[in-house]
Design an enzyme around this catalytic site. Structure first.
Site, PDB file in Angstrom:
ATOM      1  N   SER A 105       0.807  -1.226   0.000  1.00 34.79           N
ATOM      2  CA  SER A 105       0.000   0.000   0.000  1.00 34.79           C
ATOM      3  C   SER A 105       0.836   1.269   0.000  1.00 34.79           C
ATOM      4  O   SER A 105       0.313   2.362  -0.209  1.00 34.79           O
ATOM      5  CB  SER A 105      -0.902   0.013   1.236  1.00 34.79           C
ATOM      6  OG  SER A 105      -0.100   0.112   2.407  1.00 34.79           O
ATOM      7  N   GLY A 153       2.535   1.836   2.806  1.00 31.91           N
ATOM      8  CA  GLY A 153       2.627   2.054   4.247  1.00 31.91           C
ATOM      9  C   GLY A 153       3.657   1.125   4.870  1.00 31.91           C
ATOM     10  O   GLY A 153       4.168   0.212   4.218  1.00 31.91           O
ATOM     11  N   VAL A 154       3.934   1.333   6.147  1.00 29.00           N
ATOM     12  CA  VAL A 154       4.999   0.572   6.804  1.00 29.00           C
ATOM     13  C   VAL A 154       4.609  -0.890   7.032  1.00 29.00           C
ATOM     14  O   VAL A 154       5.448  -1.787   6.947  1.00 29.00           O
ATOM     15  CB  VAL A 154       5.423   1.257   8.133  1.00 29.00           C
ATOM     16  CG1 VAL A 154       4.317   1.194   9.184  1.00 29.00           C
ATOM     17  CG2 VAL A 154       6.712   0.660   8.676  1.00 29.00           C
ATOM     18  N   ASP A 155       3.339  -1.165   7.304  1.00 25.79           N
ATOM     19  CA  ASP A 155       2.928  -2.533   7.633  1.00 25.79           C
ATOM     20  C   ASP A 155       3.098  -3.484   6.449  1.00 25.79           C
ATOM     21  O   ASP A 155       3.649  -4.580   6.584  1.00 25.79           O
ATOM     22  CB  ASP A 155       1.477  -2.548   8.122  1.00 25.79           C
ATOM     23  CG  ASP A 155       1.285  -1.737   9.401  1.00 25.79           C
ATOM     24  OD1 ASP A 155       2.241  -1.665  10.194  1.00 25.79           O
ATOM     25  OD2 ASP A 155       0.193  -1.179   9.600  1.00 25.79           O
ATOM     26  N   SER A 156       2.628  -3.073   5.275  1.00 22.11           N
ATOM     27  CA  SER A 156       2.768  -3.941   4.102  1.00 22.11           C
ATOM     28  C   SER A 156       4.227  -4.006   3.648  1.00 22.11           C
ATOM     29  O   SER A 156       4.680  -5.031   3.132  1.00 22.11           O
ATOM     30  CB  SER A 156       1.857  -3.477   2.966  1.00 22.11           C
ATOM     31  OG  SER A 156       2.151  -2.160   2.557  1.00 22.11           O
ATOM     32  N   MET A 214      -2.582  -1.875  -5.249  1.00 20.79           N
ATOM     33  CA  MET A 214      -3.965  -1.833  -5.735  1.00 20.79           C
ATOM     34  C   MET A 214      -4.454  -0.396  -5.770  1.00 20.79           C
ATOM     35  O   MET A 214      -4.501   0.267  -4.735  1.00 20.79           O
ATOM     36  CB  MET A 214      -4.881  -2.635  -4.802  1.00 20.79           C
ATOM     37  CG  MET A 214      -4.725  -4.119  -4.898  1.00 20.79           C
ATOM     38  SD  MET A 214      -5.676  -4.939  -3.583  1.00 20.79           S
ATOM     39  CE  MET A 214      -4.352  -5.357  -2.448  1.00 20.79           C
ATOM     40  N   CYS A 241     -14.403  -3.455   1.443  1.00 16.59           N
ATOM     41  CA  CYS A 241     -13.226  -3.430   0.578  1.00 16.59           C
ATOM     42  C   CYS A 241     -12.412  -4.711   0.754  1.00 16.59           C
ATOM     43  O   CYS A 241     -11.949  -5.307  -0.218  1.00 16.59           O
ATOM     44  CB  CYS A 241     -12.365  -2.207   0.888  1.00 16.59           C
ATOM     45  SG  CYS A 241     -10.865  -2.106  -0.102  1.00 16.59           S
ATOM     46  N   GLY A 253      -0.611  -6.555   5.060  1.00 18.00           N
ATOM     47  CA  GLY A 253      -0.030  -6.000   6.280  1.00 18.00           C
ATOM     48  C   GLY A 253      -1.018  -5.857   7.414  1.00 18.00           C
ATOM     49  O   GLY A 253      -0.866  -4.979   8.263  1.00 18.00           O
ATOM     50  N   CYS A 294     -10.616   4.625   2.887  1.00 19.71           N
ATOM     51  CA  CYS A 294      -9.574   4.537   1.865  1.00 19.71           C
ATOM     52  C   CYS A 294      -9.765   5.502   0.705  1.00 19.71           C
ATOM     53  O   CYS A 294      -8.819   6.072   0.209  1.00 19.71           O
ATOM     54  CB  CYS A 294      -9.447   3.104   1.365  1.00 19.71           C
ATOM     55  SG  CYS A 294     -10.976   2.198   1.223  1.00 19.71           S
TER      56      CYS A 294
END
Length: 359
Positions: A11, A13-16, A35, A100, A124, A197
């Site tokens: 995404s 972001g840090v998690d993914s 995506m 989603c 993530g 989102c």
């Protein structure tokens, strides 16, 4: 299993980012896919869609994995956004992130992963899976309870969970950021995204008014006395305090007002004074459109705990499954601001059983 091809939803972001890194370090064949679910470049307060894509690309380059982009905007519009608008029009408050996950990340994306020849998808999310003795997969809360995201994942069934990995489910959020920093990922200090989102950080009211015409109406107290005007019922959520615009009501103490009920027939918002006003509390609810992770409810009636909103502490309750598949839920303690359109999600300790839409 190490030869398996895993497609990670990246995404920006840090998690993914860390999810992809960990899988690569474990020796998997990893590809990162971004995506794009919304066409308009919604420049929010801290990051534009283009910036998310650039960060996702940079992370994949840094890790040394292929990067791809896929556009699901049409699917998102048809299967998530139109439902979101329909619900708001009906005076309910939907949770599009849950839809989603159901329609895009674990359906459209999963189909795309099969086309790429992927064996698993990874995201993530702060969640875990556990295979039990009968071969079925349980959806289990993430180790970091403050970040657990199973509330948003309750619609996932066995087929999806058997093909899904949650690489950071066993890690605390603070450690995820440390891992990103140790490995020089550009996302290590990136702010967590909030908000829906497709709206980003924009003002929700401004966004919604572009798609739905608002119908102004009166605000009444619990006795039917007019105390103000509202901008349109769709803009208000049960339990909301901010933005009601009620102030200095004659012969009333200076106690904050809260949205308590929506009278859709008469286009009236009913407001009450005080955070703990009895009209804001209910100990029962009914839910429809049930999803059970195991494929069916644990029993026709059972004890468990439940959340009626994300990050709420689990609340003990009794659940009765009706012949039509809907459920009646009775809580041990009255719950504040149970909101039609939101999801109630059921748990057996750390195991997510499933959930449904509150009516």
């Amino acid at each position: 299993m190490q030869n398996n091809k895993i497609i990670v939803g990246i995404s920006g972001g840090v998690d993914s980012s860390v999810s992809a890194l960990l899988l690569k370090q474990q020796g998997y064949d990893v590809t990162g896919v971004f995506m794009k679910n919304w066409e308009e470049d919604d420049t929010d307060e801290f990051c534009s869609a283009e910036q998310h894509i650039a960060d996702a690309q940079a992370v994949c380059d840094s890790i040394g994995i292929p990067f791809k982009k896929i556009n699901f905007a049409a699917e998102y519009w048809d299967n998530v956004f139109e439902h979101f608008l329909t619900e708001y029009k009906a005076g309910r408050t939907p949770n599009p992130d849950i839809l989603c996950n159901k329609e895009i990340k674990f359906k459209a994306f999963l189909s795309y992963v099969h086309l790429l020849g992927g064996d698993y998808i990874a995201t993530g999310h702060y969640a875990r899976t556990k295979v039990i003795d009968d071969g079925s997969v349980q959806l289990v809360k993430g180790l970091d309870d403050s970040k657990d995201q199973t509330y948003f994942l309750y619609t996932l069934g066995q087929e999806q969970l058997k093909q899904t990995m949650f690489p950071i489910g066993d890690i605390e959020k603070s450690r995820v950021r440390e891992i990103a920093k140790e490995n020089n990922l550009v996302t290590f200090d990136k702010k967590d995204s909030t908000g829906i989102c497709f709206i980003g950080e924009r003002k929700f009211k401004d966004f919604l008014s572009k798609f739905l015409p608002a119908q102004k109406g009166e605000i009444h107290d619990e006795n039917g006395i007019k105390i103000g005007m509202h901008d349109g019922l769709m803009y208000y959520t049960i339990g909301q305090r901010q933005g009601l615009g009620i102030g200095g009501v004659k012969n009333r103490p200076e106690i904050p007002w809260f949205a308590a009920q929506k009278d859709l027939e008469n286009n009236v918002l009913i407001a009450v004074q005080g955070h703990d006003h009895p009209m804001l509390f209910k100990d029962t609810l009914q839910a429809i459109d049930l999803s059970w992770v195991a494929g069916s409810a644990p029993a026709d009636s059972f004890r468990c705990s439940a959340k009626v909103r994300y990050r709420q502490k689990d609340q003990p309750c009794s659940v009765e499954v009706n012949n039509d598949g809907s459920v009646n839920v009775v809580f041990d303690e009255p719950q504040r601001a149970i909101t039609p359109g939101q999801s109630v999600v059921f748990y057996d300790n750390d195991v997510c059983l499933g959930g449904g839409i509150i009516i």
